[in-house]
Design an enzyme around this catalytic site. Structure first.
Site, short mmCIF file in Angstrom:
data_model
loop_
_atom_site.label_atom_id
_atom_site.label_comp_id
_atom_site.label_asym_id
_atom_site.label_seq_id
_atom_site.Cartn_x
_atom_site.Cartn_y
_atom_site.Cartn_z
N LYS A 59 -8.10 5.19 -19.67
CA LYS A 59 -8.46 5.65 -20.96
C LYS A 59 -7.45 5.25 -22.07
O LYS A 59 -7.03 4.21 -22.68
CB LYS A 59 -9.03 6.92 -21.26
CG LYS A 59 -9.90 7.32 -19.76
CD LYS A 59 -11.34 6.45 -19.95
CE LYS A 59 -11.97 6.66 -18.65
NZ LYS A 59 -12.36 8.06 -18.12
N ARG A 88 0.93 -1.25 -0.03
CA ARG A 88 0.05 0.14 0.06
C ARG A 88 0.89 1.22 -0.02
O ARG A 88 0.52 2.36 -0.60
CB ARG A 88 -1.07 -0.19 1.09
CG ARG A 88 -1.83 1.28 1.30
CD ARG A 88 -3.15 1.04 2.00
NE ARG A 88 -3.03 0.15 3.28
CZ ARG A 88 -2.51 0.68 4.46
NH1 ARG A 88 -2.22 2.09 4.70
NH2 ARG A 88 -2.27 -0.02 5.52
N TYR A 114 -15.80 16.03 -15.85
CA TYR A 114 -16.25 14.72 -16.18
C TYR A 114 -17.16 14.30 -15.05
O TYR A 114 -17.12 15.00 -14.07
CB TYR A 114 -14.96 13.93 -15.81
CG TYR A 114 -15.18 12.18 -15.53
CD1 TYR A 114 -15.47 11.53 -16.78
CD2 TYR A 114 -14.92 11.80 -14.33
CE1 TYR A 114 -15.84 10.34 -16.58
CE2 TYR A 114 -15.07 10.40 -14.25
CZ TYR A 114 -15.42 9.69 -15.15
OH TYR A 114 -15.79 8.58 -14.97
N ASP A 123 -6.82 17.99 -15.72
CA ASP A 123 -7.37 16.77 -16.10
C ASP A 123 -7.01 16.48 -17.63
O ASP A 123 -7.44 17.17 -18.27
CB ASP A 123 -8.74 16.45 -15.57
CG ASP A 123 -9.19 15.23 -16.22
OD1 ASP A 123 -8.38 14.44 -17.12
OD2 ASP A 123 -10.24 14.59 -15.55
C1 LIG Z 1 -12.99 8.50 -17.16
C2 LIG Z 1 -12.39 9.82 -16.72
C3 LIG Z 1 -12.11 10.25 -15.09
C4 LIG Z 1 -12.08 9.38 -14.08
O1 LIG Z 1 -11.08 8.06 -14.32
P1 LIG Z 1 -11.58 6.75 -13.93
O2 LIG Z 1 -10.20 6.07 -14.26
O3 LIG Z 1 -12.58 6.13 -14.79
O4 LIG Z 1 -11.88 6.67 -12.42
C5 LIG Z 1 -11.55 11.56 -15.01
N1 LIG Z 1 -11.63 12.48 -15.82
C6 LIG Z 1 -11.96 12.19 -17.18
C7 LIG Z 1 -11.88 13.38 -18.21
C8 LIG Z 1 -12.38 10.95 -17.54
O5 LIG Z 1 -12.55 10.80 -18.95
#
Ligand SMILES: *Cc1c(COP(=O)(O)O)cnc(C)c1O
Length: 420
Positions: free
Chosen positions: A234, A72, A125, A209
């Site tokens: 993603k 962890r 998001y 982000d």
């Molecule tokens: C999918 C996504 C997230 C969150 O990510 P997870 O891996 O699903 O927790 C945050 N910001 C954007 C722009 C996303 O597309």
């Protein structure tokens, strides 16, 4: 490594994506890294154990050989993926988490002080929106949205509104944003942070982000961001088979996040680290193909009589502030965007149900093309008024274009749009 090259050339991101973070000499010459499936690590001696804890918790190098304590807190596969993510983001260090949301939650909770406000771009998001306006609002962190983050007057208005309510603890920027690919001018955001610092004597960190474009097409740290966050689920993972999040930035800020991660229990597991390391090797190939496919699809949709508008980044109008910010900040037009059909929910559902090649699912950045109706899925939990203010209505569909043969994708859209 670069010193060995005849012209002292630093390796490019495409090369770092294949090599950074793993040294075969560390694993008996194995060309590819082992997966260290262990929750705990055996100390070589009692004194070394103490030194390791001093180093981890106090940041003081007591002379211990590098080592691990408990998974962890950190583990070998996590070190590898973090070194690679940091290299791609052009950062001193990176921290990886069990999901993008784990990264976002850990970061916000680690950076905010009691009573701090969150200044953020719009749209966000869906999960980030729900976190900020749900759980974090419940804990007393008010939020203030910037509707158009390429417009200096609107940024000023949002800054004033936030400062009128109290200190600003963090500036959260999503650019390009989900699902509309709306972009923020990071120079404007940096100037806003300076203005806030002058007023409250503490500069709120800017977190960007960067999920929509990723490190090969966008490096927010070069444009004034303090931290860059990526849902590695993603494009980085790229095969829709794992969840992961990454945050890159200065060693000091990332160290703070790693401490919080240890207590929140949000690190990425060894197997997902290993899969991600492997996935990153093909990131450049996958994104080049997906971006090219997306161009073909965006152009086709723009000319289709049943489609009212397409928000693909390549269509940002010349001479607009958004276009100028795009050209300063980004090196690619992406493969996830939204479009509006001529019709509402019923027409959207009819069209979606006819698709044969594209899969109907949330998420993005995988090898396969995914499409969904934003208002009833990814942005379902975002109140209608907030959703519609950023252009997500019942006619909005989001598409994440994959790496299939583009002719098959176009044929699939062609037959499905006939349902409208
Ligand atoms: C999918 C996504 C997230 C969150 O990510 P997870 O891996 O699903 O927790 C945050 N910001 C954007 C722009 C996303 O597309």
């Amino acid at each position: 490594m670069s010193a060995d090259l005849p012209n002292d050339r630093a390796p490019s991101a495409e090369t770092l994506a294949i090599s950074a973070g793993y040294d075969p000499a560390s694993a008996r010459g194995a060309a590819k890294p082992p997966v260290y499936l262990t929750s705990t690590f055996v100390y070589p001696s009692a004194a070394a154990a103490k030194d390791l804890h001093v180093a981890f918790f106090d940041g003081v190098d007591a002379g211990a050989a590098p080592g691990f304590i408990y998974a962890r807190l950190g583990h070998p596969n996590l070190d590898m993926i973090e070194a690679r993510v940091a290299a791609l983001d052009g950062a001193e260090d990176a921290a990886c988490f069990a999901s993008g949301m784990a990264a976002i939650t850990t970061t916000l909770l680690a950076l905010l002080a009691p009573g701090d406000g969150i200044l953020h771009t719009r749209p966000l998001y869906g999960g980030t929106d729900a976190l900020i306006y749900g759980e974090l609002a419940r804990l007393g962190f008010p939020a203030f949205g910037i509707l158009d983050a390429v417009d200096p007057a609107e940024v000023d208005r949002a800054v004033d509104a936030a400062l009128a309510a109290g200190p600003v603890g963090v500036i959260w920027v999503e650019s390009p944003a989900n699902p509309t690919a709306t972009i923020a001018d990071l120079a404007l955001i940096a100037a806003a942070a300076d203005r806030i610092a002058a007023r409250q004597g503490r500069r709120p960190p800017i977190v960007v982000d960067n999920t929509f474009l990723g490190p090969l097409a966008s490096n927010p740290l070069r444009h004034g961001a303090d931290l860059v966050m990526t849902s590695l689920t993603k494009y980085a993972a790229g095969h829709s088979d794992l969840l992961a999040g990454g945050i890159s930035g200065s060693a000091a800020l990332v160290r703070r996040l790693k401490q919080a991660r240890t207590l929140f229990g949000t690190p990425l597991d060894a197997h997902s680290c290993w899969l991600l390391l492997r996935s990153l090797e093909t990131l450049a190939l996958r994104t080049a193909r997906a971006f090219a496919n997306a161009r073909a699809i965006a152009e086709y949709l723009r000319g289709h009589p049943k489609v009212r508008s397409v928000t693909w980044l390549g269509f940002l109008a010349e001479g607009t502030p958004a276009r100028a910010a795009f050209e300063r900040q980004y090196r690619g037009t992406g493969s996830t965007f939204s479009f509006k059909i001529a019709g509402g929910e019923a027409e959207a559902f009819r069209m979606l149900d006819r698709l044969k090649v594209m899969r109907m699912a949330v998420s993005l950045g995988g090898t396969e093309t995914l499409i969904c109706h934003s208002a009833s899925t990814t942005h379902y939990a975002v109140p209608k008024a907030r959703r519609e203010a950023v252009g997500v209505d019942d006619s909005t569909l989001r598409i994440s274009v994959g790496i299939e043969d583009p002719a098959d994708l176009l044929a699939d859209l062609e037959q499905a749009l006939e349902a409208i």
